[in-house]
Structures are given as C-alpha cells and as structure tokens.
Design an enzyme around this catalytic site. Structure first.
Site, PDB file in Angstrom:
ATOM      1  N   GLU A 174       0.754  -1.402   0.128  1.00 45.83           N
ATOM      2  CA  GLU A 174      -0.034  -0.008   0.087  1.00 45.83           C
ATOM      3  C   GLU A 174       0.906   1.217   0.044  1.00 45.83           C
ATOM      4  O   GLU A 174       0.772   2.062   0.870  1.00 45.83           O
ATOM      5  CB  GLU A 174      -0.896   0.005   1.205  1.00 45.83           C
ATOM      6  CG  GLU A 174      -1.907  -1.099   1.197  1.00 45.83           C
ATOM      7  CD  GLU A 174      -3.067  -0.930   2.463  1.00 45.83           C
ATOM      8  OE1 GLU A 174      -3.022   0.109   2.883  1.00 45.83           O
ATOM      9  OE2 GLU A 174      -3.803  -1.754   2.142  1.00 45.83           O
ATOM     10  N   GLU A 379      -5.121  -8.558   1.268  1.00 44.70           N
ATOM     11  CA  GLU A 379      -5.872  -8.242   2.619  1.00 44.70           C
ATOM     12  C   GLU A 379      -7.213  -7.885   2.275  1.00 44.70           C
ATOM     13  O   GLU A 379      -7.642  -7.263   1.222  1.00 44.70           O
ATOM     14  CB  GLU A 379      -5.107  -6.920   3.150  1.00 44.70           C
ATOM     15  CG  GLU A 379      -3.831  -6.958   3.819  1.00 44.70           C
ATOM     16  CD  GLU A 379      -3.337  -5.586   4.363  1.00 44.70           C
ATOM     17  OE1 GLU A 379      -4.327  -4.863   4.893  1.00 44.70           O
ATOM     18  OE2 GLU A 379      -1.931  -5.264   4.444  1.00 44.70           O
TER      19      GLU A 379
HETATM   20  C1  FCB Z   1      -4.130  -2.030   5.597  1.00 43.25           C
HETATM   21  C2  FCB Z   1      -2.752  -2.070   6.244  1.00 43.25           C
HETATM   22  C3  FCB Z   1      -2.763  -3.278   7.261  1.00 43.25           C
HETATM   23  C4  FCB Z   1      -4.088  -3.269   8.197  1.00 43.25           C
HETATM   24  C5  FCB Z   1      -5.433  -2.995   7.518  1.00 43.25           C
HETATM   25  C6  FCB Z   1      -6.447  -2.849   8.443  1.00 43.25           C
HETATM   26  O1  FCB Z   1      -4.279  -0.628   5.206  1.00 43.25           O
HETATM   27  O2  FCB Z   1      -2.097  -2.524   5.149  1.00 43.25           O
HETATM   28  O3  FCB Z   1      -1.430  -3.082   7.858  1.00 43.25           O
HETATM   29  O4  FCB Z   1      -3.732  -1.826   9.195  1.00 43.25           O
HETATM   30  O5  FCB Z   1      -5.354  -1.805   6.754  1.00 43.25           O
END
Ligand code: FCB
Length: 474
Positions: A174, A379
């Site tokens: 990210e 994620e």
């Molecule tokens: C993302 C991050 C991760 C976590 C989630 C909830 O942006 O990559 O580390 O904090 O959000």
C-alpha cells in the site's frame, strides 16, 4: 459397485489451486523492537510521539510474535492455511539503513520460514510494510531519492538469505498509505502534512518498487514470483451529475491510475499531472525512472476493505471529511472541490461501510484493464468490538458475515473470468492497528494483549471450514 458407493466428486466454489492465507505485518505483531540488533523505524518514532497514536499505544511489545512465532504458526496450521503473508522488518535486517545485513535479524525470519515450511505453509514475504529505518528518515526518508536505492540494496540482502525458501515476494504494501497518509494527512509515520511531499514520496516509493523488482530478480531463482500490493479504491460518484463524475475521475486518478499507469504502462496519467500542477511540477521524475518502475511483475496484490464515495463539493452544505483514515487534513493532494462520503451499509468498528460489491468491481476492472495478470487478494477483513465471554469464547458473527460476503464476491469474480489466485485474510491475530493502536481488532484469533493469550474466534473456525471444503456455507 453402486453409484452411492462412489465418493462424491469434489466440487469447490473457487478455482483449482486457490491459495488460502492470512496476513500480518512486522510492526503490528512482532514487538521486540530493541532485540537482535533492530534499530528504530519511523513507526517507533511516530508511536512514541505524544498524540500520534490513540492511548499512546506503541508496537514495543505488540503481540510478541517475535518470541511466539512457533505458537502462531501452530495456529495457522490448525486453521489449515496454505500460505502466510508477513512482512520483513527492514530495521531488523539492515539496521543502519545501508551496508551489510544484520545476520541476527535475518535469523528470525529464517526460523519463521523454516517453521512455516515444516507445517506445509507457503511463506509470502512483503519487504516494506511501512517500517522505514529511522536512520533513513533522518536523511530525508521518502523525500530523498536515495531511499529508493537503499530499498533495492535491502531487497537484495533479504532475497540472498531467504530466497532459497521464499518463492513469493512483494516489494511494497500500500504505497498510497506510505505517501498520502505519511506525507499528506500525516496520520501515519513520518507524520508530515504537505501535498507536494506526498507526491514526491509517492514517486520515490514507486522507484523503490521498480529498483526492488530488479534487485529481487537478480537474486532469486527464475521461477520466483515478484509482486506489488496496492489498496486500490472502488471509487463511486454520488450521482451521475457531471461534477460528481469529475470528482470520481480525479480520485480514481490519485488512488488508482497514479499507480497502475506507471507500473503497468510506464507513464503517469496526464490528467493527474494537470490536476496536481498547482501543487507540484513533478520534477522529481527523472529520465529512465518510468522504465524502472514498469519492470514486469508476476501478479498484483489487492487490499480491499470498503468503497470510496465521492461528490463535488457543495458549498451550501459543507460535509465533514469521511474517508475513514482519521485526522483533520486531507491525504489527497489537490483535492479542492471534492467531498468524501460514507457508502451505504452497516459499518465496521473502523466506521468503514461493508460493501463487498466494491471488491467485485475492482477485480473485474483489473481483469479488463490488465488481461491475464494473476491477482491475489492480499488483505481483506474487518474490525469489530470483540470480547471474550465468561466461557472464554469469542463470538464474532459480524466478521463471519463480512468474510462470507467478500469471499462470495471473490467467488463471483472468479466465475466471471477474473484470474484471482488466492485470498489472504486480514488478519491472523488482533494487533497494533497503526494510529488506532490496540483498540481495533482485526484478527480471527483474539489476543488478550496483557497475557498474550491467543483464542481463535468463531470466524477462525468458520474460515478453517471454508478452507477445508473449498466452499462457502449455503
Ligand atoms: C491496511 C494495512 C494493514 C492493516 C489494515 C487494516 O491498510 O495494510 O496493515 O492495518 O489496513
């Protein structure tokens, strides 16, 4: 033999070979910040700065994974995970931010990887999940072009030692957050608030990615997989009014195309350059950078939580900023005239609306725009106010519903021809949720932070069953 005696054909909802995983990040779980030769990162400095993280929480101890990794890998095995996405801490591996590797730091990942492999779990490593060595911040951090070259050096050291057992590597997690929350709204380390700096940092992060891909390829076996993880935004205009559509175009530029165009097409989007001309002249882009940034990668990682609804500003009805990242200032450079609104739907404990269609939209868009590129959900998950009841159980039906809805979106996307190869749930364990500290629980395994006791929540059992059967419960 009668038909009834034949084993039922195995039918799953997901493509053959679909990878089931869970994700974490070093600073959020490891603790042991001063052990094994690790030096501070920008997140140590930031979390120790009063007022930056809720309740003054820090990652000093986190969930003590540095010492408890064996127990944590055993939990992963109980879940039946096929893969585990974690990040390497740069300040453990290269504490001086340049120069030789710290073998003691590498030893930790060596042990972790061996433990994973012994349990049949594939390690998937991210090189940079936001923990820049503070010594590099002291030399300008991501505003200093040299940091990109230091990143490539660090990537080489990590790949040289671990590349015989880790076949799947991600350069950055990210970079939008590193650049825009770190240098725009300042809610992430290093906590700077200058839109011009956000764009400079953005470019240097992408340069680091490109140089990192080159460094990894030089060290790794030819079949190694090299990737990048982006938190692309499912941007939706509030209405079809041309002004709202234009707001959506601008945010799509700053959230999505500012990454996808340089990485996959070797150019920055012309409209983003024009829209941000009042903030930056982009003179930080040097000849040859875009060729470096667009080195081919093997897959793209997508992190998705909630969609982004935007509209043109309404001076008559000014709305408070609602883009879910906290803080007073906007992370978006040159966003004058744009309003961010909450999507419809129930909210998680982060206040993020639950909307699985956004994930489907992003996946099908990537299928259309980057034909054939393998995709991984690196994620996806949700925070809720979980607690352990008097019997010791942690019931989290809302998280189960969230995961079910989003996995169903992945299933639909796969059925519609999206080459989505795997899903990494965020997160394995409750952990240090950046500027929100320990107050936001994303884990499928509950952690009592004082005792470090781990308790699988109902969602962990639900996910294990999905993994075992390859199907979503009807
Ligand atoms: C993302 C991050 C991760 C976590 C989630 C909830 O942006 O990559 O580390 O904090 O959000």
């Amino acid at each position: 033999m009668s038909v009834e005696a034949l084993p039922a054909p195995v039918r799953t909802d997901f493509p053959a070979g679909f990878v089931w995983g869970a994700a974490t990040a070093a600073y959020q779980i490891e603790g042991a910040v001063a052990e094994g030769g690790r030096t501070p990162s920008i997140w140590d400095t930031f979390s120790h700065t009063p007022g930056k993280v809720r309740n003054g929480d820090t990652g000093d101890i986190a969930v003590d994974h540095y010492h408890r990794y064996r127990e944590d890998v055993a939990l992963m095995a109980e879940l039946g995970l096929g893969a585990y996405r974690f990040s390497l801490a740069w300040p453990r591996i290269q504490p001086a931010g340049s120069g030789p590797a710290n073998e003691t730091g590498l030893d930790f990942y060596d042990r972790l990887v061996d433990e994973l492999l012994a349990h049949g779990i594939t390690p998937v490593a991210t090189l940079y999940h936001w923990d820049l060595p503070q010594v590099l911040e002291d030399r300008g951090g991501w505003l200093n072009r040299d940091t990109a070259y230091r990143f490539a050096e660090y990537a080489s050291l990590a790949a040289r030692r671990l590349g015989d057992r880790i076949g799947s590597w991600t350069t950055l997690n990210e970079p939008w957050c590193s650049a825009f929350l770190g240098y725009g709204s300042g809610v992430h380390a290093p906590g700077r608030t200058d839109p011009a700096e956000a764009l400079t940092a953005h470019h240097h992060l992408l340069l680091a990615h490109g140089l990192g891909v080159g460094a990894l390829r030089a060290e790794l076996p030819a079949d190694a997989q090299v990737s990048l993880t982006l938190n692309l935004a499912a941007v939706r205009p509030l209405t079809q009014d041309p002004a709202d559509l234009d707001a959506a175009r601008r945010v799509d530029g700053l959230a999505n195309r500012i990454f996808l165009d340089p990485v996959f097409h070797g150019s920055y989007p012309a409209d983003v350059l024009t829209d941000t001309a009042g903030v930056s002249d982009w003179s930080f882009v040097h000849d040859g950078d875009l060729a470096e940034i667009s080195r081919p990668i093997d897959s793209l990682g997508l992190n998705y939580y909630t969609p982004t609804v935007v509209a043109a500003d309404d001076p008559e009805h000014p709305a408070p900023r609602q883009d879910g990242h906290g803080g007073e200032l906007s992370p978006w450079p040159a966003d004058t005239g744009i309003r961010f609104l909450p999507a419809e739907g129930s909210r998680t404990a982060m206040g993020w609306p639950v909307d699985a269609d956004g994930l489907y939209e992003l996946l099908t868009r990537l299928r259309d725009e980057l034909p054939g590129l393998p995709l991984l959900i690196t994620e996806n998950g949700a925070a809720y106010d979980d607690y352990s009841d008097p019997s010791g159980a942690v019931h989290d039906p809302e998280r189960v519903a969230y995961l079910h809805g989003h996995l169903d979106a992945v299933r639909r996307a796969a059925a519609d021809g999206v080459p989505v190869r795997g899903y990494f749930l965020w997160s394995l364990l409750d952990n240090f949720e950046w500027s929100f500290g320990y107050g936001k629980r994303f884990g499928v395994v509950h952690v009592d932070f004082a005792s470090q006791r781990r308790t699988p929540k109902d969602s962990a059992r639900w996910y294990a069953e999905v993994i075992r059967t390859g199907r979503l419960p009807r």
